[in-house]
Design a protein around this motif. Structure first.
Motif, PDB file in Angstrom:
ATOM      1  N   ALA A 162       0.836  -1.200   0.000  1.00 13.81           N
ATOM      2  CA  ALA A 162       0.000   0.000   0.000  1.00 13.81           C
ATOM      3  C   ALA A 162       0.873   1.253   0.000  1.00 13.81           C
ATOM      4  O   ALA A 162       0.581   2.245  -0.679  1.00 13.81           O
ATOM      5  CB  ALA A 162      -0.930  -0.012   1.212  1.00 13.81           C
ATOM      6  N   ALA A 163       1.989   1.226   0.769  1.00 17.05           N
ATOM      7  CA  ALA A 163       2.892   2.380   0.814  1.00 17.05           C
ATOM      8  C   ALA A 163       3.531   2.621  -0.542  1.00 17.05           C
ATOM      9  O   ALA A 163       3.658   3.772  -1.004  1.00 17.05           O
ATOM     10  CB  ALA A 163       3.952   2.155   1.881  1.00 17.05           C
ATOM     11  N   ALA A 165       2.351   1.761  -3.471  1.00 20.60           N
ATOM     12  CA  ALA A 165       1.331   2.254  -4.395  1.00 20.60           C
ATOM     13  C   ALA A 165       1.053   3.726  -4.154  1.00 20.60           C
ATOM     14  O   ALA A 165       0.888   4.518  -5.102  1.00 20.60           O
ATOM     15  CB  ALA A 165       0.053   1.427  -4.229  1.00 20.60           C
ATOM     16  N   SER A 166       1.023   4.114  -2.879  1.00 21.43           N
ATOM     17  CA  SER A 166       0.778   5.531  -2.567  1.00 21.43           C
ATOM     18  C   SER A 166       1.923   6.399  -3.071  1.00 21.43           C
ATOM     19  O   SER A 166       1.708   7.486  -3.619  1.00 21.43           O
ATOM     20  CB  SER A 166       0.613   5.691  -1.055  1.00 21.43           C
ATOM     21  N   ALA A 167       3.186   5.905  -2.913  1.00 23.63           N
ATOM     22  CA  ALA A 167       4.351   6.669  -3.378  1.00 23.63           C
ATOM     23  C   ALA A 167       4.335   6.801  -4.894  1.00 23.63           C
ATOM     24  O   ALA A 167       4.604   7.876  -5.451  1.00 23.63           O
ATOM     25  CB  ALA A 167       5.629   6.001  -2.907  1.00 23.63           C
ATOM     26  N   ASP A 169       1.765   6.707  -6.840  1.00 23.61           N
ATOM     27  CA  ASP A 169       0.677   7.598  -7.229  1.00 23.61           C
ATOM     28  C   ASP A 169       1.072   9.060  -7.023  1.00 23.61           C
ATOM     29  O   ASP A 169       0.807   9.906  -7.877  1.00 23.61           O
ATOM     30  CB  ASP A 169      -0.564   7.260  -6.390  1.00 23.61           C
ATOM     31  N   ALA A 170       1.733   9.349  -5.907  1.00 26.97           N
ATOM     32  CA  ALA A 170       2.164  10.725  -5.639  1.00 26.97           C
ATOM     33  C   ALA A 170       3.197  11.177  -6.675  1.00 26.97           C
ATOM     34  O   ALA A 170       3.161  12.315  -7.159  1.00 26.97           O
ATOM     35  CB  ALA A 170       2.743  10.823  -4.225  1.00 26.97           C
ATOM     36  N   TYR A 193       6.838  14.998  -1.951  1.00 24.43           N
ATOM     37  CA  TYR A 193       7.227  13.595  -2.173  1.00 24.43           C
ATOM     38  C   TYR A 193       8.547  13.297  -1.474  1.00 24.43           C
ATOM     39  O   TYR A 193       8.690  12.271  -0.793  1.00 24.43           O
ATOM     40  CB  TYR A 193       7.344  13.305  -3.667  1.00 24.43           C
ATOM     41  N   THR A 196       7.948  13.190   2.251  1.00 24.78           N
ATOM     42  CA  THR A 196       7.122  12.061   2.704  1.00 24.78           C
ATOM     43  C   THR A 196       7.771  10.710   2.426  1.00 24.78           C
ATOM     44  O   THR A 196       7.673   9.781   3.239  1.00 24.78           O
ATOM     45  CB  THR A 196       5.746  12.122   2.018  1.00 24.78           C
ATOM     46  N   TYR A 197       8.470  10.610   1.288  1.00 26.71           N
ATOM     47  CA  TYR A 197       9.077   9.334   0.885  1.00 26.71           C
ATOM     48  C   TYR A 197      10.573   9.556   0.633  1.00 26.71           C
ATOM     49  O   TYR A 197      11.026   9.614  -0.517  1.00 26.71           O
ATOM     50  CB  TYR A 197       8.414   8.783  -0.377  1.00 26.71           C
TER      51      TYR A 197
END
Length: 292
Positions: A162-163, A165-167, A169-170, A193, A196-197
């Motif tokens: 999930a992480a 996929a979120s990264a 997408d961002a 980005y 956050t990542y």
């Protein structure tokens, strides 16, 4: 000399005229009728004047110098003294008035200071009372709170899929904003980005595109920092050679040509198969930096 003698003769005649009435008065005054004290003093003063005139005349006869009798200026001097005394009295009156005004102002200031101190003390007391009430309320709320039976359960670990996929997408949304020409939104998206990542496989590339948006806006200090972060470790990716050239161009804009030339010297060594377009842009930056 003749003029002096004439003046002396005139003075002697004047003495004679002045002395004659006194002699007559003495001759007419009965000896058995004594003078009172006031008349005696007046007579003594007149005799002194006659003696002074005689001395002046005799002195003139001996020296031959003309005798000049100046009128007495006692009245004018007394008038001057009276005027000065009057001025002094006016100055003292003004000074007394000024002292009275100053004393009144000082008393008023003392009264106001006393009142101000009283107000400050009242405010301090109110503030202390309010703080005490607040402390009491906090203590009461703490004592009334329900103590949990045990420590809270830790949150479940994040799902790696999930992480990721979120990264992804961002990153895709940030890249799309840049391709559409919205550099302000793209700068914010890539900055978010990276924050956050910070450790994803896409983070170095996100730094590269973030540096691009900063360079477009003219913020070459942050752009250089972003490009340095993107090529740390010299990644073997398609965008890495261009990141090196962009870093050199930012350093030229920051008036650091030596650093720019040192960065561009690594381009051929680290990326010998860089695209011709990248090499052409690197040559332009070398000219701007005046690399040898």
């Amino acid at each position: 000399m003749r003029s002096g003698r004439l003046r002396l003769l005139g003075a002697a005649a004047a003495i004679g005229l002045i002395a004659a009435p006194f002699a007559t008065a003495l001759a007419q005054t009965p000896m058995d009728d004594p003078l009172d004290a006031r008349d005696a003093k007046r007579l003594d003063r007149m005799e002194n004047v006659v003696r002074e005139l005689r001395d002046i005349v005799f002195k003139g006869q001996k020296t031959g110098v003309p005798v000049v009798v100046e009128p007495a200026d006692t009245d004018s001097r007394l008038a001057d003294v009276a005027t000065k005394v009057g001025d002094l009295e006016q100055s003292l009156t003004k000074l007394n008035g000024s002292l009275e005004t100053t004393s009144h102002d000082l008393d008023q200031a003392k009264r106001e200071n006393t009142a101000l101190r009283a107000q400050v003390k009242a405010l301090s007391d109110r503030l202390a009372a309010d703080e005490q009430k607040m402390d009491d309320a906090v203590k009461a709320a703490a004592s009334a709170a329900v103590v949990p039976a045990g420590p809270p359960e830790p949150p479940p670990p994040p799902d790696p899929k999930a992480a990721a996929a979120s990264a992804n997408d961002a990153f895709g949304k940030a890249r799309q904003k840049m391709l559409s020409g919205d550099y302000d939104a793209a700068e914010t998206a890539f900055s978010d980005y990276v924050t956050t990542y910070p450790d994803t496989p896409k983070t170095p590339e996100a730094r590269y595109w973030w540096g691009k948006t900063l360079a477009v806006r003219g913020d070459y200090v942050k752009a250089a920092s972003a490009f340095i972060g993107s090529i740390r470790g010299w990644p073997q990716t398609a965008w890495a050679p261009d990141a090196v050239v962009e870093l050199g161009r930012a350093l030229v804009q920051l008036k650091k040509p030596a650093d720019a030339c040192g960065t561009l010297s690594e381009l051929k060594r680290r990326y010998p198969k860089a695209p011709p377009a990248v090499e052409a842009r690197a040559a332009t930056v070398r000219l701007q930096a005046k690399c040898t």
